[in-house]
Design a protein around this motif. Sequence first.
Motif, short mmCIF file in Angstrom:
data_model
loop_
_atom_site.label_atom_id
_atom_site.label_comp_id
_atom_site.label_asym_id
_atom_site.label_seq_id
_atom_site.Cartn_x
_atom_site.Cartn_y
_atom_site.Cartn_z
N PHE A 109 -6.53 4.90 5.72
CA PHE A 109 -6.18 4.41 4.39
C PHE A 109 -5.39 3.11 4.54
O PHE A 109 -4.57 2.99 5.45
CB PHE A 109 -5.35 5.47 3.65
N PHE A 110 -5.64 2.18 3.63
CA PHE A 110 -5.01 0.85 3.70
C PHE A 110 -4.05 0.63 2.53
O PHE A 110 -4.26 1.15 1.44
CB PHE A 110 -6.08 -0.25 3.59
N GLY A 111 -3.05 -0.21 2.77
CA GLY A 111 -2.23 -0.76 1.69
C GLY A 111 -2.54 -2.25 1.58
O GLY A 111 -3.15 -2.84 2.49
N ILE A 112 -2.10 -2.86 0.46
CA ILE A 112 -2.33 -4.29 0.25
C ILE A 112 -0.98 -4.99 0.15
O ILE A 112 -0.19 -4.68 -0.76
CB ILE A 112 -3.11 -4.53 -1.06
N GLY A 113 -0.69 -5.90 1.05
CA GLY A 113 0.59 -6.61 1.05
C GLY A 113 0.44 -8.03 0.54
O GLY A 113 0.22 -8.96 1.34
N MET A 114 0.52 -8.18 -0.77
CA MET A 114 0.46 -9.53 -1.35
C MET A 114 1.81 -9.91 -1.96
O MET A 114 2.41 -10.89 -1.58
CB MET A 114 -0.65 -9.60 -2.40
N SER A 115 2.31 -9.10 -2.92
CA SER A 115 3.52 -9.47 -3.67
C SER A 115 4.74 -9.54 -2.77
O SER A 115 4.87 -8.79 -1.80
CB SER A 115 3.79 -8.45 -4.77
N GLU A 116 5.67 -10.44 -3.14
CA GLU A 116 6.93 -10.60 -2.41
C GLU A 116 8.07 -10.67 -3.43
O GLU A 116 7.81 -10.82 -4.63
CB GLU A 116 6.89 -11.89 -1.59
N PRO A 117 9.32 -10.59 -2.96
CA PRO A 117 10.44 -10.62 -3.92
C PRO A 117 10.39 -11.82 -4.86
O PRO A 117 10.72 -11.70 -6.02
CB PRO A 117 11.66 -10.66 -3.00
N ASP A 118 9.95 -12.98 -4.39
CA ASP A 118 9.89 -14.15 -5.27
C ASP A 118 8.46 -14.63 -5.50
O ASP A 118 8.24 -15.80 -5.82
CB ASP A 118 10.73 -15.29 -4.69
N ALA A 119 7.50 -13.77 -5.29
CA ALA A 119 6.11 -14.18 -5.49
C ALA A 119 5.28 -12.99 -5.95
O ALA A 119 4.86 -12.16 -5.14
CB ALA A 119 5.52 -14.75 -4.19
#
Length: 390
Positions: free
Chosen positions: A134-144
């Motif tokens: 199973f995968f996660g998606i790491g796009m969002s950041e604290p300021d993005a």
Amino acid sequence: MAQRSRLTGLVPEPIDLPAELADLRKEVREFISQELDAGSWTPRIDAWHTAWDGEFSKRLGQRGWLGMTVPVELGGHGLSALARYVVTEELLAAGAPVAAHWISDRQVAPSLVRFGTDHQQQVFLPLLVAGEIFFGIGMSEPDAGSDLASIRTRATATEGGWIISGTKVWTTGAHLAGAMIVLARTSARDESNRHAGMSQFIVDTSAPGVTISPIRLLSGEHHFNEVVFDNVFVPDDMVLGEIGNGWHQVTSELAFERSGPERFLSTFPLYSELLTSGSDEPFEPGQLREVGALFAQLWTLRQMSLGVAGALDSGAAPNVAAAIVKDIGTRFEGEVIEAAQRVIDKEPNRQGDPYERQLAEAVLHAPGFTLRGGTNEILRGIIAKEVGLR
Ligand SMILES: Cc1cc2nc3c(=O)[nH]c(=O)nc-3n(C[C@H](O)[C@H](O)[C@H](O)COP(=O)(O)OP(=O)(O)OC[C@H]3O[C@@H](n4cnc5c(N)ncnc54)[C@H](O)[C@@H]3O)c2cc1C
């Protein structure tokens, strides 16, 4: 007139599901009914985001209901987006625990098919199709978040690979996933072309330097996370697609992410409960008007969403139509909760009867509906631009 012509064809034509898919639907319904009889799970609100059950995903994999659209030669089932639609809408309507594989099946599989190397396809696709990774998606950041081009997570070339450092937030399921697709800057930000210089990486969540911490929901539940990458080494063979092409790759799968039935069925188990056992009394005309109006909206959304699935089958990337489905669909999910509270005079209660429990879960999960996957304000900006209003 010019503007009207830009509206024409924006949303794909509604389509009729091919008759042969009726057998598939029957098979899925029988499977769900067996699962419910066996007490394997209880229908959940927002199940595609919160009801994580790896064993259930494996059972779906054994039935051939994961990676349905992945080509046979890559280990998948070579079926249409419409066939996948039938399976996913039945599972969502039943509130089945599909969260473990949801992101992998919906968007990681198409990305690997489109951008993955032979090696990546051979390593990951068969596992994904079997419900074993199973995968996660790491796009969002604290300021993005909405302004994704502002990401600061950085990948720097080193011998044999890349070193990633930075922080991702709101990463759904990262604490349970085996890998994440991480979007990182691979060259300095260029204000004249803000979307250049980003790349995608397949990162092992157990790699040294990865720290995953919970960000809890209003309900106290742990579904999403902060993920810190502290000099995490990623080998060259885990670069997904081309270095510098990350923005294009991310945006090319948006139609998969935004148009599916999960964008209007998150609260369907509550609607279903409302119709069947929410009240002991027959509905009065005013109540019938409310539940009938919801049904009309639901059916229209389904037609639109099916139109997008049909367009995906024909190789199109209907991103604007998908944005429309998501904007209207996620608002509908909230309207179901409001209407339910008007129609039946019961309080949300997580320890109450099935209706009260569904209502409580729906109220607690609702704030995320219009945010995740691109906020509704951002989607409206995309739509306005396309029709020439901006
Ligand atoms: C349940 C849930 C699950 C999620 N899962 C993941 C995940 O797995 N992986 C991941 O990477 N991210 C995930 N996210 C993050 C999600 O993509 C972001 O929350 C979203 O993109 C918004 O970003 P933000 O939270 O930083 O809000 P911001 O971008 O700061 O926006 C705040 C508010 O300002 C508005 N706004 C911002 N810019 C504009 C503009 N230009 N015009 C008009 N209004 C604007 C927004 O609409 C919003 O209302 C998840 C979020 C939720 C709620």
